[in-house]
Design an enzyme around this catalytic site. Structure first.
Site, PDB file in Angstrom:
ATOM      1  N   SER A   1       0.586  -1.342   0.104  1.00  0.00           N
ATOM      2  CA  SER A   1       0.011   0.324   0.067  1.00  0.00           C
ATOM      3  C   SER A   1       0.926   1.178  -0.187  1.00  0.00           C
ATOM      4  O   SER A   1       2.158   1.311   0.594  1.00  0.00           O
ATOM      5  CB  SER A   1      -0.913   0.229   1.159  1.00  0.00           C
ATOM      6  OG  SER A   1      -1.540   1.458   1.117  1.00  0.00           O
TER       7      SER A   1
ATOM      8  N   TYR B   1      -2.113  -1.351  10.391  1.00  0.00           N
ATOM      9  CA  TYR B   1      -2.099  -1.980   8.976  1.00  0.00           C
ATOM     10  C   TYR B   1      -1.304  -0.625   8.443  1.00  0.00           C
ATOM     11  O   TYR B   1      -0.913  -2.069   7.725  1.00  0.00           O
ATOM     12  CB  TYR B   1      -3.656  -1.017   8.008  1.00  0.00           C
ATOM     13  CG  TYR B   1      -3.753  -0.732   7.018  1.00  0.00           C
ATOM     14  CD1 TYR B   1      -4.402  -1.691   6.400  1.00  0.00           C
ATOM     15  CD2 TYR B   1      -3.480   0.576   5.808  1.00  0.00           C
ATOM     16  CE1 TYR B   1      -4.248  -2.058   5.198  1.00  0.00           C
ATOM     17  CE2 TYR B   1      -3.886  -0.228   4.906  1.00  0.00           C
ATOM     18  CZ  TYR B   1      -3.966  -1.385   4.286  1.00  0.00           C
ATOM     19  OH  TYR B   1      -4.301  -1.034   2.499  1.00  0.00           O
TER      20      TYR B   1
END
Length: 285
Positions: free
Chosen positions: A177, A190
């Site tokens: 990401s 995350y």
């Protein structure tokens, strides 16, 4: 003032994983071009393949000639729609429900893929979850454990199960990401898992190079998937992606070609790399 731009209708979903069937507008998964056989005769296993980026990758791989197995947690309706879309492309699709953070399930998913198709050529580790918290003190041990188990432990378990069945020319593609590169103050756990995926990708690429197996990653920016309305409040969803240079979220079919490139022979001299379809968000690669 791009942070005030409305990019999507405000909406939320009350639990993860989100459902693509409940989103408006629906994410755009349709491949943009005719296939050219770049994955003809190949078999791909895609975790988180029922919706969002995973669905777009599954359909694009099918258009390029691959049979596909998709792993999903419990989004049965989305998974059946992805199966229909893959079969519309003239390829087979195996749907496998279960939790990638369980090593036994990871082994079973690979075994079912091999039983159905007789081979495995491409592994896409894509399943993920995220739970925003304003303060690090609010991240419970249970949340921390769950996020790491899904987002990074699951990548290890599925890769461990698949590796004995991958031969020379096979490809592993890991979804990381943009948050691994620029950080995210409300997604600390995350972002940490996504940083771990970058290191895992680079290290595994070096480990497997002598076997002729390439390992790469894709680091999407803000992409319109079910994870977004199932994660954020409606007002934040409405502005999703507005802070990128392109001032909008990306669509799954704008990300899927990165996976195709890394899966096929077009990238035969690429390993240990990460592609960045992120709307122009500057990153440190």
């Amino acid at each position: 003032m791009s942070s005030q731009t409305t990019t999507m209708p405000p909406q939320t979903q009350d639990k993860q994983p989100g459902r693509e069937t409940e989103m408006h507008p629906r994410p755009d998964y349709e491949p943009r071009y005719p296939g050219s056989g770049r994955l003809k005769g190949k078999v791909a296993l895609i975790t988180g393949g029922d919706s969002g980026i995973g669905r777009a990758v599954a359909v694009l791989f099918a258009r390029e000639g691959a049979d596909v197995a998709i792993v999903y947690l419990n989004e049965g309706e989305d998974a059946q729609e992805t199966k229909r879309l893959v079969e519309r492309e003239g390829r087979q699709c195996l749907t496998i429900a279960g939790d990638v953070c369980e090593p036994g399930f990871a082994r079973a998913a690979v075994e079912r893929t091999l039983k159905q198709f007789g081979r495995l050529d491409v592994l896409v580790n894509n399943a993920a979850e995220q739970h925003p918290q304003r303060d690090i003190q609010d991240i419970t041990p249970e949340q921390l454990d769950r996020t790491f188990r899904t987002n990074i432990f699951g990548y290890f378990y599925v890769t461990q199960a698949a590796l004995p069945h991958l031969g020379k020319g096979a490809a592993i593609i890991n979804t990381t990401s943009v948050t691994a590169y620029r950080g995210s103050p409300e997604l600390l756990d995350y972002s940490a898992t996504k940083g771990a995926i970058v290191a895992f990708t680079r290290s595994l690429a070096k480990k497997l190079a002598e076997q002729g197996i390439r390992v790469n990653g894709v680091a999407p920016g803000p992409i319109w998937t079910p994870l977004i309305p199932s994660t954020f409040p409606a007002d934040k969803v409405a502005k999703f992606g507005a802070d990128t240079p392109l001032k909008r979220p990306g669509q799954p079919n704008e990300v899927a070609p990165s996976y195709l490139f890394l899966a096929c022979e077009d990238s035969s001299y690429v390993t240990g790399s990460v592609l960045h379809p992120n709307g122009g968000d500057p990153t440190e690669s």
